[in-house]
Scaffold this motif. Structure first.
Motif, mmCIF file in Angstrom:
data_model
loop_
_atom_site.group_PDB
_atom_site.id
_atom_site.type_symbol
_atom_site.label_atom_id
_atom_site.label_comp_id
_atom_site.label_asym_id
_atom_site.label_seq_id
_atom_site.Cartn_x
_atom_site.Cartn_y
_atom_site.Cartn_z
ATOM 1 N N GLU A 1 0.855 8.638 -2.144
ATOM 2 C CA GLU A 1 -0.517 8.214 -2.469
ATOM 3 C C GLU A 1 -1.504 9.310 -2.084
ATOM 4 N N GLU A 2 -1.264 10.012 -0.999
ATOM 5 C CA GLU A 2 -2.281 10.960 -0.521
ATOM 6 C C GLU A 2 -2.235 12.305 -1.252
ATOM 7 N N GLY A 3 -1.122 12.619 -1.872
ATOM 8 C CA GLY A 3 -1.062 13.902 -2.588
ATOM 9 C C GLY A 3 -1.073 15.094 -1.648
ATOM 10 N N SER B 1 0.876 -1.193 0.000
ATOM 11 C CA SER B 1 0.000 0.000 0.000
ATOM 12 C C SER B 1 0.910 1.239 0.000
ATOM 13 N N HIS B 2 0.662 2.187 0.893
ATOM 14 C CA HIS B 2 1.483 3.419 0.931
ATOM 15 C C HIS B 2 1.815 3.762 2.379
ATOM 16 N N LEU B 3 2.823 4.607 2.588
ATOM 17 C CA LEU B 3 3.218 4.980 3.950
ATOM 18 C C LEU B 3 3.040 6.473 4.208
ATOM 19 N N PHE C 1 -3.337 4.398 10.365
ATOM 20 C CA PHE C 1 -3.643 3.129 9.679
ATOM 21 C C PHE C 1 -3.743 3.234 8.157
ATOM 22 N N ASP C 2 -4.225 4.373 7.676
ATOM 23 C CA ASP C 2 -4.470 4.567 6.234
ATOM 24 C C ASP C 2 -3.141 4.485 5.484
ATOM 25 N N GLY C 3 -2.913 3.332 4.893
ATOM 26 C CA GLY C 3 -1.651 3.085 4.168
ATOM 27 C C GLY C 3 -0.755 2.135 4.938
ATOM 28 N N GLY D 1 -10.055 6.761 -2.673
ATOM 29 C CA GLY D 1 -9.175 6.360 -3.772
ATOM 30 C C GLY D 1 -8.010 5.557 -3.242
ATOM 31 N N HIS D 2 -7.441 4.716 -4.095
ATOM 32 C CA HIS D 2 -6.306 3.878 -3.671
ATOM 33 C C HIS D 2 -5.409 3.579 -4.872
ATOM 34 N N ASP D 3 -4.160 3.213 -4.568
ATOM 35 C CA ASP D 3 -3.253 2.815 -5.650
ATOM 36 C C ASP D 3 -3.840 1.630 -6.417
#
Ligand code: HGY
Ligand code: MN
Ligand code: MN
Ligand code: MN
Length: 405
Positions: free
Chosen positions: A120-122, A74-76, A85-87, A352-354
């Motif tokens: 990922e989050e921009g 996922s993303h960090l 938690f998100d990522g 949204g997600h990768d």
């Protein structure tokens, strides 16, 4: 390393002591510390570690060149003051799932990789999923070079300052051609699993969503001496547009958020010359999204005209609806339901997600882990450890089903 110990190691990185929220923005020091943690986890497991041309990190079991790889991760990075938690839940769970598979003594019939997709989050450059968009060819090199942060630092300069070579960024079709499936585990950003009483769910689709910038231009003037009738105050049009956004979204059963604003000259005693507001809007289908954003823009223009304000609306990014690969989604349901015979809940998401970005190029799927409050993009974001551990086992089952003989 257990899930718990990896989590404890990653938790403090980029965390604000004041709010407990995270500031892990692309190519900053906190991002570099997260990347160093990822590299350490890969090397501690004897995985083949690499950074691709777009700065995404990969950790491989088996031959990266062999093809038909099963990839998870996922993303960090985080949103401003984001949750833990998100990522990161997806990345830590991937390493923990690999450890579980090794503990089961499985033999990998295909290459397996764990990935950390960059930015990922921009949060810093304003565009979500930069690492996966570049890799998928959804973001051109020219567009990437035009991305700048609030201090005017361009994406390539930020990469360089973080020790990465930006010259090679761009589409990476050869890499994607070697991937047979990408499965991203993610904390649920909603309460569907909490309401259904399940620990883990499978994603069905991602709502279409986008970001629009509304520029309201008026006339700077003195806050104390300018009569109300003589003002061209863009803040009024902006405020009325925010209320219109809520009305349009409610009417359509969609969501619309003005979460970011910039004001010039931004003085307490100065009527603004320019108010910039960023709209994030999402809906279950394209037609509804078009109706909502169209309604908001129409209302904004009416308010701007009434106050003698100039309005520009720019669509800065857009992600069409993502229907995850049905065969892969059903395969996950078969694998996860095989022991219990129960159907694992399948749920849509507005986030949204990768995995969503890549779904146009390779078969992708997502697993969600229960979030008891549904809160996300906030320091209050949470998932109970036993649900996280259940997510790790589910991911291990899925990876075993997809990659092992
Ligand atoms: O905005 C999103 O939905 C994602 O968290 N980047
Ligand atoms: Mn997010
Ligand atoms: Mn995320
Ligand atoms: Mn996301």
């Amino acid at each position: 390393m257990t899930f718990h110990s990896m989590w404890a190691e990653l938790l403090p990185i980029g965390r604000s002591s004041a709010s407990g929220g995270y500031r892990r923005y692309a190519w900053t020091g906190a991002d570099s510390d997260c990347r160093a943690w990822f590299k350490e986890q890969a090397e501690a497991r004897g995985l083949t570690y690499e950074v691709d041309r777009n700065g995404n990190q990969w950790a491989w079991v088996g031959d990266p060149g062999a093809g038909d790889a099963v990839v998870t991760g996922s993303h960090l990075d985080s949103v401003p003051d984001g949750g833990a938690f998100d990522g990161p839940l997806g990345v830590v769970s991937s390493f923990a799932a690999l450890d579980e598979l090794r503990g089961r003594g499985v033999q990998f019939g295909k290459p397996l990789a764990i990935v950390n997709f960059g930015d990922e989050e921009g949060a810093r450059f304003g565009l979500a999923c930069v690492g996966s968009r570049l890799t998928a060819g959804e973001l051109t090199v020219e567009q990437a070079h035009r991305l700048t942060d609030g201090d005017g630092i361009s994406l390539p300069k930020a990469m360089e300052a973080a020790g990465y070579d930006p010259d090679g960024i761009g589409a990476d079709p050869e890499r994607l051609a070697r991937i047979g499936a990408f499965v991203e585990l993610h904390v649920e950003q909603g309460r569907a699993l909490d309401l259904s009483g399940d620990r883990v769910g499978i994603a069905s689709a991602i709502w279409p969503h986008g970001r629009w910038r509304f520029d309201f231009r008026g006339e700077a003037n003195h806050a104390g001496t300018t009569r109300l009738v003589d003002r061209r105050d863009p803040m009024l049009s902006y405020a009325e547009t925010v209320l219109a956004a809520r009305r349009e979204a409610e009417l359509a059963g969609a969501v619309a958020t003005f979460g970011k604003i910039s004001v010039e000259p931004n003085g307490v005693n100065a009527i603004p010359s320019l108010v910039r507001g960023w709209l994030d809007s999402r809906a279950a289908d394209q037609e509804t999204l078009d109706t909502v954003v169209g309604g908001i823009e129409k209302a904004a223009r009416a308010y701007a005209d009434a106050h003698g304000i100039d309005l520009d609306v720019v669509r800065e990014s857009f992600t069409p609806v993502v229907e995850f690969d049905h065969a892969l989604r059903d395969e996950l349901g078969r694998i996860l339901g095989k022991d219990t015979g129960l159907n694992v809940p399948v749920l849509g998401t507005g986030a949204g997600h990768d995995a969503g970005i890549l779904s146009g190029r390779i078969p992708t799927a997502m697993l969600f882990v229960r979030n008891p409050t549904g809160v996300s993009h906030s320091p209050a974001e949470f998932a109970a450890e036993d649900d996280c551990v259940a997510g790790v086992s589910a991911l291990a089952d899925v990876l075993e089903g997809l990659a092992c003989t």
